[in-house]
Design a protein around this motif. Structure first.
Motif, PDB file in Angstrom:
ATOM      1  N   ALA A   1       0.812  -1.219   0.000  1.00 13.99           N
ATOM      2  CA  ALA A   1       0.000   0.000   0.000  1.00 13.99           C
ATOM      3  C   ALA A   1       0.842   1.264   0.000  1.00 13.99           C
ATOM      4  CB  ALA A   1      -0.935  -0.006   1.221  1.00 13.99           C
ATOM      5  N   ARG A   2       2.104   1.137   0.413  1.00 11.10           N
ATOM      6  CA  ARG A   2       3.011   2.290   0.453  1.00 11.10           C
ATOM      7  C   ARG A   2       4.008   2.284  -0.704  1.00 11.10           C
ATOM      8  NH1 ARG A   2       1.205   1.058   5.491  1.00 11.10           N
ATOM      9  NH2 ARG A   2       0.903   2.798   6.967  1.00 11.10           N
ATOM     10  N   GLY A   3       3.748   1.462  -1.718  1.00 12.92           N
ATOM     11  CA  GLY A   3       4.530   1.520  -2.937  1.00 12.92           C
ATOM     12  C   GLY A   3       5.745   0.625  -3.005  1.00 12.92           C
ATOM     13  N   VAL A   4       5.905  -0.301  -2.056  1.00 12.56           N
ATOM     14  CA  VAL A   4       7.062  -1.197  -2.070  1.00 12.56           C
ATOM     15  C   VAL A   4       6.822  -2.316  -3.085  1.00 12.56           C
ATOM     16  CG1 VAL A   4       8.448  -2.799  -0.689  1.00 12.56           C
ATOM     17  CG2 VAL A   4       7.605  -0.668   0.332  1.00 12.56           C
ATOM     18  N   GLU A   5       7.860  -2.664  -3.847  1.00 12.75           N
ATOM     19  CA  GLU A   5       7.757  -3.745  -4.824  1.00 12.75           C
ATOM     20  C   GLU A   5       7.757  -5.097  -4.105  1.00 12.75           C
ATOM     21  OE1 GLU A   5       7.158  -3.458  -7.848  1.00 12.75           O
ATOM     22  OE2 GLU A   5       7.796  -1.465  -8.498  1.00 12.75           O
ATOM     23  N   ILE A   6       6.785  -5.959  -4.434  1.00 11.58           N
ATOM     24  CA  ILE A   6       6.541  -7.196  -3.699  1.00 11.58           C
ATOM     25  C   ILE A   6       6.722  -8.408  -4.600  1.00 11.58           C
ATOM     26  CG2 ILE A   6       4.884  -8.516  -2.340  1.00 11.58           C
ATOM     27  CD1 ILE A   6       5.645  -5.849  -1.031  1.00 11.58           C
ATOM     28  N   LEU A   7       7.464  -9.408  -4.086  1.00 13.82           N
ATOM     29  CA  LEU A   7       7.493 -10.746  -4.674  1.00 13.82           C
ATOM     30  C   LEU A   7       6.962 -11.689  -3.606  1.00 13.82           C
ATOM     31  CD1 LEU A   7       8.248 -12.631  -6.998  1.00 13.82           C
ATOM     32  CD2 LEU A   7      10.545 -12.814  -6.014  1.00 13.82           C
ATOM     33  N   HIS A   8       5.735 -12.179  -3.810  1.00 13.97           N
ATOM     34  CA  HIS A   8       5.052 -12.967  -2.792  1.00 13.97           C
ATOM     35  C   HIS A   8       5.178 -14.441  -3.132  1.00 13.97           C
ATOM     36  CE1 HIS A   8       1.124 -13.561  -0.250  1.00 13.97           C
ATOM     37  NE2 HIS A   8       2.209 -13.962   0.381  1.00 13.97           N
ATOM     38  N   LEU A   9       5.922 -15.178  -2.328  1.00 11.78           N
ATOM     39  CA  LEU A   9       6.150 -16.601  -2.537  1.00 11.78           C
ATOM     40  C   LEU A   9       5.314 -17.375  -1.527  1.00 11.78           C
ATOM     41  CD1 LEU A   9      10.028 -16.535  -3.040  1.00 11.78           C
ATOM     42  CD2 LEU A   9       8.215 -16.283  -4.763  1.00 11.78           C
ATOM     43  N   ILE A  10       4.119 -17.751  -1.952  1.00 10.89           N
ATOM     44  CA  ILE A  10       3.183 -18.447  -1.076  1.00 10.89           C
ATOM     45  C   ILE A  10       2.585 -19.611  -1.863  1.00 10.89           C
ATOM     46  CG2 ILE A  10       1.265 -16.895  -1.683  1.00 10.89           C
ATOM     47  CD1 ILE A  10       0.284 -17.251   1.245  1.00 10.89           C
ATOM     48  N   ASP A  11       2.499 -20.752  -1.217  1.00 10.26           N
ATOM     49  CA  ASP A  11       1.999 -21.966  -1.867  1.00 10.26           C
ATOM     50  C   ASP A  11       0.480 -21.894  -1.940  1.00 10.26           C
ATOM     51  OD1 ASP A  11       1.545 -24.471  -2.853  1.00 10.26           O
ATOM     52  OD2 ASP A  11       2.549 -25.556  -1.237  1.00 10.26           O
ATOM     53  N   PHE A  12      -0.031 -21.661  -3.145  1.00 14.24           N
ATOM     54  CA  PHE A  12      -1.466 -21.478  -3.336  1.00 14.24           C
ATOM     55  C   PHE A  12      -1.851 -21.907  -4.744  1.00 14.24           C
ATOM     56  CE2 PHE A  12      -5.098 -19.080  -4.903  1.00 14.24           C
ATOM     57  CZ  PHE A  12      -6.028 -19.242  -3.896  1.00 14.24           C
ATOM     58  N   THR A  13      -2.956 -22.605  -4.851  1.00 12.75           N
ATOM     59  CA  THR A  13      -3.518 -22.920  -6.161  1.00 12.75           C
ATOM     60  C   THR A  13      -5.032 -22.997  -6.032  1.00 12.75           C
ATOM     61  OG1 THR A  13      -3.548 -24.498  -8.001  1.00 12.75           O
ATOM     62  CG2 THR A  13      -3.213 -25.410  -5.806  1.00 12.75           C
ATOM     63  N   PRO A  14      -5.774 -22.405  -6.961  1.00 11.29           N
ATOM     64  CA  PRO A  14      -7.241 -22.382  -6.859  1.00 11.29           C
ATOM     65  C   PRO A  14      -7.880 -23.763  -6.918  1.00 11.29           C
ATOM     66  CG  PRO A  14      -6.453 -20.722  -8.420  1.00 11.29           C
ATOM     67  CD  PRO A  14      -5.277 -21.588  -8.074  1.00 11.29           C
ATOM     68  N   THR A  15      -7.167 -24.778  -7.390  1.00  9.94           N
ATOM     69  CA  THR A  15      -7.760 -26.112  -7.515  1.00  9.94           C
ATOM     70  C   THR A  15      -7.883 -26.831  -6.171  1.00  9.94           C
ATOM     71  OG1 THR A  15      -5.587 -27.080  -7.994  1.00  9.94           O
ATOM     72  CG2 THR A  15      -6.924 -26.364  -9.875  1.00  9.94           C
ATOM     73  N   ARG A  16      -7.186 -26.365  -5.129  1.00  6.97           N
ATOM     74  CA  ARG A  16      -7.345 -26.957  -3.802  1.00  6.97           C
ATOM     75  C   ARG A  16      -8.605 -26.406  -3.139  1.00  6.97           C
ATOM     76  NH1 ARG A  16      -1.497 -25.218  -2.383  1.00  6.97           N
ATOM     77  NH2 ARG A  16      -0.211 -26.708  -3.543  1.00  6.97           N
ATOM     78  N   ARG A  17      -9.101 -27.127  -2.163  1.00  2.00           N
ATOM     79  CA  ARG A  17     -10.353 -26.732  -1.509  1.00  2.00           C
ATOM     80  C   ARG A  17     -10.256 -25.340  -0.908  1.00  2.00           C
ATOM     81  NH1 ARG A  17     -12.546 -26.850   3.498  1.00  2.00           N
ATOM     82  NH2 ARG A  17     -10.680 -27.808   4.387  1.00  2.00           N
ATOM     83  N   THR A  18      -9.194 -25.073  -0.159  1.00  6.18           N
ATOM     84  CA  THR A  18      -9.001 -23.746   0.424  1.00  6.18           C
ATOM     85  C   THR A  18      -8.029 -22.903  -0.389  1.00  6.18           C
ATOM     86  OG1 THR A  18      -7.141 -24.447   1.820  1.00  6.18           O
ATOM     87  CG2 THR A  18      -9.364 -24.696   2.725  1.00  6.18           C
ATOM     88  N   GLY A  19      -7.413 -23.507  -1.381  1.00 12.57           N
ATOM     89  CA  GLY A  19      -6.348 -22.835  -2.115  1.00 12.57           C
ATOM     90  C   GLY A  19      -4.981 -23.156  -1.537  1.00 12.57           C
ATOM     91  N   PHE A  20      -4.925 -23.456  -0.231  1.00 13.86           N
ATOM     92  CA  PHE A  20      -3.670 -23.728   0.453  1.00 13.86           C
ATOM     93  C   PHE A  20      -3.496 -25.233   0.677  1.00 13.86           C
ATOM     94  CE2 PHE A  20      -5.154 -19.512   2.104  1.00 13.86           C
ATOM     95  CZ  PHE A  20      -4.255 -18.740   1.384  1.00 13.86           C
ATOM     96  N   GLN A  21      -2.335 -25.591   1.225  1.00 13.89           N
ATOM     97  CA  GLN A  21      -2.080 -26.998   1.534  1.00 13.89           C
ATOM     98  C   GLN A  21      -3.074 -27.505   2.589  1.00 13.89           C
ATOM     99  OE1 GLN A  21      -0.079 -29.172   0.201  1.00 13.89           O
ATOM    100  NE2 GLN A  21       1.378 -27.965  -1.013  1.00 13.89           N
ATOM    101  N   PRO A  22      -3.412 -28.802   2.575  1.00 23.38           N
ATOM    102  CA  PRO A  22      -4.436 -29.327   3.506  1.00 23.38           C
ATOM    103  C   PRO A  22      -4.128 -29.087   4.980  1.00 23.38           C
ATOM    104  CG  PRO A  22      -3.998 -30.920   1.766  1.00 23.38           C
ATOM    105  CD  PRO A  22      -2.972 -29.823   1.609  1.00 23.38           C
ATOM    106  N   VAL A  23      -2.844 -28.968   5.352  1.00 27.37           N
ATOM    107  CA  VAL A  23      -2.520 -28.774   6.769  1.00 27.37           C
ATOM    108  C   VAL A  23      -2.720 -27.335   7.226  1.00 27.37           C
ATOM    109  CG1 VAL A  23      -0.835 -30.657   6.741  1.00 27.37           C
ATOM    110  CG2 VAL A  23      -0.063 -28.308   6.297  1.00 27.37           C
ATOM    111  N   TRP A  24      -2.998 -26.433   6.321  1.00 26.53           N
ATOM    112  CA  TRP A  24      -3.092 -25.006   6.643  1.00 26.53           C
ATOM    113  C   TRP A  24      -4.080 -24.747   7.782  1.00 26.53           C
ATOM    114  CZ3 TRP A  24      -7.328 -21.538   5.234  1.00 26.53           C
ATOM    115  CH2 TRP A  24      -7.057 -20.181   5.500  1.00 26.53           C
ATOM    116  N   HIS A  25      -3.570 -24.078   8.814  1.00 23.93           N
ATOM    117  CA  HIS A  25      -4.356 -23.662   9.982  1.00 23.93           C
ATOM    118  C   HIS A  25      -5.012 -24.841  10.699  1.00 23.93           C
ATOM    119  CE1 HIS A  25      -4.815 -19.058   9.076  1.00 23.93           C
ATOM    120  NE2 HIS A  25      -3.556 -19.458   9.154  1.00 23.93           N
TER     121      HIS A  25
END
Length: 399
Positions: free
Chosen positions: A313-337
């Motif tokens: 939001a303050r203009g910093v360039e972001i490279l977000h490395l997060i394991d996510f894919t829309p084909t999973r039920r939550t998008g995240f790995q099954p152990v998430w949370h």
């Protein structure tokens, strides 16, 4: 305007453009050799979940303001003080009430470590910044958060230890050849953020406690007058956030057009490490499925809510490395949370592969080709140092 004046202006414009292209990270970024990739240090036993020096101390509940949080923070301090003594350590503190604190303030402590080029003045260093959060969720009771985010923290620690000697070699060589004053002052920075997790349910107020506080402070904290960068926030060239990493077969999407070039470099390094048989995890789909896309083809539906948001939001360039894919039920790995997000459910080979990949990325960003100890030993390294500096000087003479 005279023809002579017009020609002079055009010459100055082209010279300035050439210099700018050298300074832009996306243009100046050069690949490291296969020999250097093969020489990158492996973590050995550091990621063992029971007694690994880097990972195991983080695999405990570490809710903000609890003894577990303090123990992990002390682990970070001990690591940098004993293993990386050239690094500067800082803390950024804040407090906030939470939906579960009954009106009491909960302390949040962000850990920051950085290494600057020798002789650089505060405010003149531009950073590539590697970030993960170190807190864990309040519920379910006993939640560890191995992918979320003990493993990312340990991966970053391995990265910094792996490149530290090469970084010193580079800067020593630059000082000997008196080229340091001619180079952009690139430093490297680590941030372990506190309070990413919601205490009750994710809202704008119940989440990202440490990230919100740090971004706000760094936006208004002024560097000395005449510094190259006005604030610590403006000195961040790239904010690389690691989260939910450590499960087998990760899928990392590209979320931002302006950093898609860096994403593609990571994808290239992944494929190179695989082709060199340097990955231990089972081969499968590429980790970076958006690598073949042009930046204008990205479809990211707004990205994922995470610690980068106050900085974005303050203009910093972001490279977000997060394991996510829309084909999973939550998008995240099954152990998430869930309570299953513990050490036993990590794929340690994947964790180690991430550590090698991110080390290679940091080495390329910091232009460390020729500065690592190679398989041929110190004599070969000294030759590589001399060749690297000769090449650097030749490039500057061409300008």
């Amino acid at each position: 305007m005279s023809v002579a004046y017009h020609g002079l202006c055009r010459h100055l414009f082209l010279l300035g453009l050439s210099l700018l292209m050298l300074l832009l990270p996306g243009e100046a970024y050069e690949s490291i050799s296969d020999e250097t990739l093969r020489s990158l240090p492996r973590p050995g036993n550091d990621f063992d979940i029971n007694d690994g020096a880097l990972l195991s101390p983080i695999l405990i509940p570490r809710v903000p303001g609890t003894p577990g949080s303090t123990a992990v923070l002390n682990h970070f301090v001990d690591f940098f003080q004993t293993t990386l003594p050239e690094w500067k350590i800082e803390f950024q503190n804040s407090t906030s009430t939470t939906p579960m604190s009954n009106g009491k303030n909960v302390p949040f402590v962000n850990f920051i470590a950085s290494r600057d080029p020798p002789g650089a003045s505060p405010g003149d260093v531009e950073y590539v910044t590697f970030v993960a959060h170190y807190d864990s969720k309040l519920e379910p009771e006993g939640f560890i958060g191995a992918i979320d985010s003990a493993a990312p923290c340990a991966i970053i620690m391995h990265m910094m230890r792996s490149i530290d000697i090469a970084l010193g070699n580079k800067w020593d060589a630059m000082q000997k050849t008196k080229t340091s004053s001619l180079d952009r002052k690139w430093g490297i920075q680590v941030i372990f953020l506190d309070g990413e997790e919601a205490f009750e349910s994710w809202t704008a107020d119940d989440s990202l406690y440490g990230a919100r506080s740090l971004a706000e402070q760094w936006e208004t904290q002024m560097h000395p007058a005449m510094s190259d960068f006005r604030t610590p926030l403006s000195a961040i060239s790239l904010f690389v956030l690691l989260d939910l990493l450590g499960s087998q077969g990760p899928s990392i999407l590209s979320y931002y057009q302006t950093t898609h070039w860096a994403y593609k470099h990571l994808a290239s390094l992944e494929q190179r490490l695989c082709s060199l048989d340097m990955f231990k995890s089972s081969p499968g789909a590429p980790w970076f499925p958006d690598a073949a896309k042009d930046e204008h083809e990205l479809k990211t539906f707004g990205g994922i809510q995470d610690d980068h948001l106050p900085f974005l939001a303050r203009g910093v360039e972001i490279l977000h490395l997060i394991d996510f894919t829309p084909t999973r039920r939550t998008g995240f790995q099954p152990v998430w949370h869930t309570i299953d997000d513990d050490g036993e459910h990590l794929d340690i080979n994947t964790v180690e592969d991430w550590s090698m990949l991110m080390t290679a990325f940091a080495a390329e960003w910091m232009d460390l080709e020729g500065y690592f100890d190679t398989i041929d030993g110190p004599a070969r390294r000294d030759e590589a140092l001399a060749n690297a500096e000769a090449t650097r000087l030749a490039k500057k003479d061409e300008l």
